[in-house]
Design an enzyme around this catalytic site. Structure first.
Site, PDB file in Angstrom:
ATOM      1  N   LYS A   1      45.061  47.520  53.912  1.00 20.35           N
ATOM      2  CA  LYS A   1      44.788  46.078  54.084  1.00 20.35           C
ATOM      3  C   LYS A   1      45.034  45.429  52.721  1.00 20.35           C
ATOM      4  O   LYS A   1      44.187  45.488  51.832  1.00 20.35           O
ATOM      5  CB  LYS A   1      43.331  45.911  54.554  1.00 20.35           C
ATOM      6  CG  LYS A   1      42.771  44.514  54.454  1.00 20.35           C
ATOM      7  CD  LYS A   1      43.482  43.516  55.353  1.00 20.35           C
ATOM      8  CE  LYS A   1      42.998  42.107  55.080  1.00 20.35           C
ATOM      9  NZ  LYS A   1      43.531  41.506  53.840  1.00 20.35           N
TER      10      LYS A   1
ATOM     11  N   GLU B   1      36.862  51.205  42.803  1.00 23.46           N
ATOM     12  CA  GLU B   1      37.225  50.832  41.429  1.00 23.46           C
ATOM     13  C   GLU B   1      36.925  49.342  41.342  1.00 23.46           C
ATOM     14  O   GLU B   1      37.638  48.523  41.918  1.00 23.46           O
ATOM     15  CB  GLU B   1      38.698  51.167  41.179  1.00 23.46           C
ATOM     16  CG  GLU B   1      39.085  51.062  39.737  1.00 23.46           C
ATOM     17  CD  GLU B   1      39.955  49.864  39.481  1.00 23.46           C
ATOM     18  OE1 GLU B   1      39.409  48.883  38.916  1.00 23.46           O
ATOM     19  OE2 GLU B   1      41.146  49.888  39.826  1.00 23.46           O
TER      20      GLU B   1
ATOM     21  N   CYS C   1      41.435  44.674  35.804  1.00 26.24           N
ATOM     22  CA  CYS C   1      40.048  45.153  35.610  1.00 26.24           C
ATOM     23  C   CYS C   1      39.891  45.840  34.257  1.00 26.24           C
ATOM     24  O   CYS C   1      38.770  46.042  33.807  1.00 26.24           O
ATOM     25  CB  CYS C   1      39.676  46.142  36.698  1.00 26.24           C
ATOM     26  SG  CYS C   1      39.789  45.433  38.325  1.00 26.24           S
TER      27      CYS C   1
ATOM     28  N   GLU D   1      32.760  39.495  33.664  1.00 27.75           N
ATOM     29  CA  GLU D   1      34.212  39.589  33.545  1.00 27.75           C
ATOM     30  C   GLU D   1      34.846  38.201  33.757  1.00 27.75           C
ATOM     31  O   GLU D   1      34.506  37.510  34.717  1.00 27.75           O
ATOM     32  CB  GLU D   1      34.678  40.544  34.631  1.00 27.75           C
ATOM     33  CG  GLU D   1      36.132  40.876  34.632  1.00 27.75           C
ATOM     34  CD  GLU D   1      36.472  41.911  35.714  1.00 27.75           C
ATOM     35  OE1 GLU D   1      35.910  41.849  36.822  1.00 27.75           O
ATOM     36  OE2 GLU D   1      37.317  42.767  35.420  1.00 27.75           O
TER      37      GLU D   1
HETATM   38  C1  SIN Z   1      43.123  47.168  37.795  1.00 29.87           C
HETATM   39  O1  SIN Z   1      43.163  46.123  37.238  1.00 29.87           O
HETATM   40  O2  SIN Z   1      42.310  47.359  38.702  1.00 29.87           O
HETATM   41  C2  SIN Z   1      44.048  48.323  37.495  1.00 29.87           C
HETATM   42  C3  SIN Z   1      44.634  48.314  36.148  1.00 29.87           C
HETATM   43  C4  SIN Z   1      45.506  49.510  35.863  1.00 29.87           C
HETATM   44  O3  SIN Z   1      45.727  50.372  36.708  1.00 29.87           O
HETATM   45  O4  SIN Z   1      45.971  49.594  34.739  1.00 29.87           O
END
Ligand code: SIN
Length: 491
Positions: free
Chosen positions: A181, A258, A292, A390
């Site tokens: 998805k 994650e 992230c 964040e």
């Molecule tokens: C992400 O921002 O979730 C992944 C970043 C990455 O794989 O380098």
């Protein structure tokens, strides 16, 4: 700006279920180009009946696919890697078109994304079990790793390709089937991948893509509580991760998440400042700050903070911000105005808490509603919102520190723990800080560590499970123990 693609077959406007392209929907949702605001696709808004058919297809396919020789699965994964590389330029253009990142960045994402298929093509035939010394006389104990089953794969918009391949590569290598998805902002990359997965040879029902915008919470819940789905994996916000985990509890699904990050980037007084500045740019501005693992907080020793800030500002001023598909553009736009609002909110709050403005930045309405010029703030207070939350956008808040103990305390003063960065020429400092920092990944003297060989994942509220690397496949398998008892005494 519509990209000119060599392989026009890659653009699809239907879901992909059981090897068929399905438009089956009463409603449709629009996808826009964040750089221009133009509508680039109208896609079916799938409902519960459609996701159920995708889950059934994946379930039926699993019963055969789990027994396919791992070497064959490896061949299909390798084919998919090769196809992604052959179509790399087109796939990169699709990412830029739907996500807004620059083409340079998108090309990097495609190489990175494809590398997970390459990696897992190599891992598929290397899923090992163990022979274990039993505690009971005349028994023997063996283990095998079996595929967990149908996986619900829920992906974000910031890496429209790589966040799919990192999960799907491991799942397909292990012998699982998938219902993907994609996020409603960036579904075209997932559909292009379905085109290539079919060409790579994967059997019908192994790789499925469902689409939705406002039905997303319903479809997410369905994946989580459907008894035929055995695993949920998600990359996205901590808030949504908690909801999905809650929804997965009714069927006790295996989960890997994650989630958000709040990466500290620590520069000690003995660091190579030019290197630290270059790497700060690489870390902070990949996807214009929408990853992230992007640095969220710069902690720079008070003796070098002026030098670091000045050099960082100079580098940022060299950016060429604009429509990512145009030549010479180094940085594109944000994917939505939601991101821009967060940058403004964190900037205003930090200034209210005493931060100095080193580079003003701000919205660039002359380019479009999602364009945002980077902001650099110095001497930010630890009580500013950005120290805990964040930003996910182009804000560089620079905090000052005096001692190693103090900065480790600041770095750990957050509920999140995904990536972190440490810059020093002293190996003792690197090791002491790396061991003390509460993060799943510590990157020393480099701002870019993402690599299919590296175990990727977080601690605390950044989630659990590891993706990529030799560990990534474990999350898609279960250990089965086989015990043989009452064997004759050994000779
Ligand atoms: C992400 O921002 O979730 C992944 C970043 C990455 O794989 O380098």
């Amino acid at each position: 700006m519509r990209p000119d693609l060599r392989n026009k077959e890659l653009i699809r406007d239907q879901g992909y279920i059981n090897g068929n392209w399905v438009k089956d929907a009463k409603e449709f949702f629009e996808v826009d180009d964040p750089a221009t605001g133009e509508i680039i696709a109208k896609l079916p808004e799938h409902d519960i009946a459609v996701i159920d058919s995708a889950i059934d297809a994946a379930y039926d396919a699993f019963n055969k696919y789990k027994n396919v020789l791992p070497r064959q699965r490896a061949t299909w994964l390798r084919n998919l890697y090769n196809l992604m590389m052959e179509n790399a330029e087109d796939l990169a253009k699709i990412i830029t078109w739907e996500n807004g990142k620059s083409l340079v960045d998108a090309r990097g994402e495609i190489k990175y994304a494809a590398s997970y298929f390459e990696w897992y093509a190599e891992e598929a035939p290397r899923i090992y079990g163990a022979t274990i010394q039993p505690g009971i006389p005349n028994n023997r104990v063996f283990t095998t790793r079996q595929p967990v089953g149908v996986c619900g794969i829920i992906c974000p918009w910031n890496f429209p390709s790589a966040m799919i391949t990192r999960k799907v590569g491991a799942a397909l290598a292990a012998g699982c089937t998938v219902v993907v998805k994609p996020d409603s902002h960036t579904p075209l990359s997932a559909l292009a991948m379905a085109v290539l997965a079919e060409q790579a040879g994967f059997p019908k029902g192994v790789f499925n893509v469902v689409l939705s915008h406002h039905n997303t919470p319903k479809l997410g819940k369905r994946l989580c509580d459907h008894p035929k789905v055995k695993k949920i994996t998600f990359t996205g916000s901590t808030g949504v991760g908690k909801i999905l985990m809650d929804q997965s509890s009714s069927t006790l699904k295996k989960c890997s998440f994650e989630l958000g990050g709040n990466a500290p980037f620590i520069v000690f007084e003995d660091a190579d400042i030019d290197l630290a500045v270059d790497q700060a740019i690489a870390s902070k501005f990949r996807g214009l700050g929408q990853t992230c693992v992007c640095t969220n907080r710069f902690y720079v020793h008070s003796s070098v903070i002026d030098d670091f800030t000045e050099k960082l500002v100079q580098k940022v001023k060299e950016f060429k911000i604009g429509d990512g598909l145009k030549d010479g553009i180094t940085h594109g736009c944000l994917t939505s105005t939601k991101q821009a609002d967060k940058v403004t909110q964190h900037t205003e709050d930090a200034i209210k808490n005493g931060a100095e403005v080193a580079l003003k930045g701000g919205p660039m309405p002359e380019l479009g509603k999602n364009f945002y010029s980077p902001v650099v703030l110095k001497n930010v207070s630890q009580s500013a919102m950005v120290s805990k939350e964040e930003t996910f956008g182009p804000l560089c808040p620079i905090f000052s520190f005096e001692t190693l103990e103090e900065v480790v305390g600041y770095a750990n003063d957050t509920e999140l723990g995904l990536a972190s960065y440490v810059f020093s020429k002293n190996v003792n400092t690197l090791i002491t800080v790396s061991e003390a920092i509460e993060a799943g990944m510590v990157s020393c003297n480099t701002g870019l560590f993402s690599d299919s060989a590296v175990p990727f994942g977080g601690v605390k509220e950044s989630g659990f499970g590891r993706e990529g690397s030799l560990y990534g496949i474990e999350d898609y398998t279960v250990v089965k123990s086989m015990i043989i008892g009452n064997l004759p005494d050994k000779l």
